[in-house]
Scaffold this active site. Sequence first.
Site, short mmCIF file in Angstrom:
data_model
loop_
_atom_site.label_atom_id
_atom_site.label_comp_id
_atom_site.label_asym_id
_atom_site.label_seq_id
_atom_site.Cartn_x
_atom_site.Cartn_y
_atom_site.Cartn_z
N CYS A 279 1.31 -13.00 -4.29
CA CYS A 279 2.71 -13.20 -4.67
C CYS A 279 3.61 -13.25 -3.44
O CYS A 279 4.74 -12.75 -3.46
CB CYS A 279 3.20 -12.10 -5.61
SG CYS A 279 2.33 -12.07 -7.16
N GLN B 250 5.56 -0.88 -2.17
CA GLN B 250 4.39 -0.53 -1.35
C GLN B 250 4.67 0.66 -0.43
O GLN B 250 3.83 1.03 0.38
CB GLN B 250 3.97 -1.74 -0.49
CG GLN B 250 3.52 -2.94 -1.29
CD GLN B 250 2.23 -2.69 -2.05
OE1 GLN B 250 1.46 -1.77 -1.75
NE2 GLN B 250 1.97 -3.49 -3.06
N HIS C 232 7.80 -10.24 -1.50
CA HIS C 232 7.05 -10.51 -2.73
C HIS C 232 7.92 -11.47 -3.57
O HIS C 232 9.15 -11.41 -3.48
CB HIS C 232 6.86 -9.18 -3.46
CG HIS C 232 5.98 -9.23 -4.66
ND1 HIS C 232 6.42 -9.68 -5.88
CD2 HIS C 232 4.68 -8.86 -4.83
CE1 HIS C 232 5.43 -9.59 -6.76
NE2 HIS C 232 4.36 -9.10 -6.14
N ASP D 231 12.90 -3.02 -1.49
CA ASP D 231 11.78 -3.07 -2.41
C ASP D 231 10.76 -2.03 -1.90
O ASP D 231 10.12 -2.24 -0.88
CB ASP D 231 11.20 -4.49 -2.40
CG ASP D 231 9.88 -4.60 -3.14
OD1 ASP D 231 9.31 -3.55 -3.52
OD2 ASP D 231 9.42 -5.73 -3.33
N LYS E 153 1.81 1.69 -8.96
CA LYS E 153 1.19 1.60 -7.63
C LYS E 153 1.06 2.97 -6.97
O LYS E 153 0.47 3.10 -5.90
CB LYS E 153 2.01 0.66 -6.75
CG LYS E 153 1.93 -0.80 -7.22
CD LYS E 153 2.67 -1.71 -6.28
CE LYS E 153 2.96 -3.06 -6.91
NZ LYS E 153 1.81 -3.96 -6.92
#
Lengths: 414, 148
Positions: A371, A208, A128, A205, A231
């Site tokens: 993104c 997700q 991202h 990261d 999220k």
Amino acid sequence: MYQTVSTFDVNKIRNEFPVLHQVVNGKPLTYLDNAATAQKPRDVLEVLSRYYQEDNANVHRGIHELSRRATVAYEGARERVSEWLAASDSAEIIWTRGTTEAINLVAATWGMDQLKEGDEILLTVMEHHSNIVPWQLVAMRTGAKLRYIELDDEGRLILDDLEQLLTDRTKLVAMTHVSNALGTINPVDKVIEAAHAKGALVLLDGAQAVPHMKVDVSELGADFYAFSSHKMCGPTGTGVLWGRKEILEEMSPYQGGGEMIGFVGRDESTWAELPHKFEAGTPNIAGAVGAAAAVDFMEKVGYEGIREHEAGLLRYALNRMKGLEDLEVFGPKDLNERSGVISFALGDAHPHDIATILDSEGVAIRAGHHCAQLVMKHLGVAATTRASFSMYNTTDDVDRLLDGLQVVQGIFGR
Amino acid sequence: MSDLNLNSLYQELILDHYRKPRNKGELPEKTVEIHMANPVCGDEIRLQLQIEDDKIVEARHVGQGCSISQAAVSMMTHLIKGRELTEAEGVAERFTAMMHGDEEAARDRSMGDLRALQGVSKFPVRIKCALLAFDALQEAIKKDRVES
Ligand SMILES: Cc1ncc(COP(=O)(O)O)c(C=O)c1O
């Protein structure tokens, strides 16, 4: 702590999400833009509202009762997240605005402190923008270089030449746990092991990942883990940076201001202990409280059930999509390597046109580069259409998506 | 029934311009070029004009994007070719008014194929797609005036 419900009941779960029960553009809402942000369950909404109605005050400052309650709520939320992530100490949990700020924090402090000309940061092509641009900014200022792990045809990391990509100059590997653009679940263990063997740190990261799978930072063995609460059914404006205590302790502060200081003099000051050293100014107290409520909710529903349900939706959707002419699905074919994200192209219909047509059918999806412009470049497209699942989606939602795609074909196929 | 009228949005004429864009390609004789992109969605237009004595002698475009952005630039270049700059500006103004709901502009025959885009005005998030070409046009004219 809640007990995990052993049977996953999607209808019961849907009832927890007020926003789902509405009509948009004359049609019942089918929300399939979960990778962008997830909807909020009643538990979270009530906790937020109760905090403001009953306890609101600034933290760590007042001597009065409300300030005590707000502080207990804020620090209690940190404890809750720490326990859920299996961190070894709640001082390793830094509240941020989200994943983006968490990564920027590491870049601006650890990155600026540690990186020198010629040092290398290893990223992947599926990152991202929030895990690319902060490193570009640091590289510009320090003279460090960025290198990338490439992707194969199915949007998986090519790790065959990892040994060559990791050099003695590699100081950090920053990569996503799960791809927002393709759904790829990365074999992070392998990368962490190889990076540590070279003495490089690893930042994951997790934006997700945490909405869909149980994450245990002690077991993972990375050095930093970043995610956003919004999220995973929590409020916007709140996220977490987890970092290893010994590394966080060595790092310079991020922003300066209240909360993060020990003593302030005319020319210099001392810093507060972890985690407050990284939390200048009045924090998003309600956000933290809401984030902890979201953690409670995820565990109440149970990650096992969530993963199984979303995998079922993914399987069902991909099967139905096979029947659509001119439809190309990007990302891994092996469903074990993929979370509930479907990025696709449909004939010569542009993703924006697809999104508009689906919206008019009440189906919310995302169109664009997500993104992740490096992923788009790799795929050779300017944009994709993306449907992403959450625990509250049903096969009916998938059917509505497919019906909408048939409308697209009706318009663009003529 | 959906509140949004897809048929008014995706008219045959729009899809025709999308699939067979007019005036697409580089213009070697260009005197001014403007690159406009919508970073949110990746729509991209490079508008190239050959302007002589305040007149648009030739207009071409290069880029990619959704049917609305690409049809708009195709229709627009077709319409402004051979026009005085002030006339072209008038087209841009009328079109912008049309996107903001001016029905009279939508009936103006001098707007040519652009009238087919009237339905876009009912889709607020898509208006910027249609206006991208006209933003480029206005920038191009401004640039030409500064430079000459
Ligand atoms: C993989 C990934 N990383 C980072 C982000 C950025 O998260 P936020 O915008 O909440 O900071 C996102 C969300 O769009 C994401 O999907």
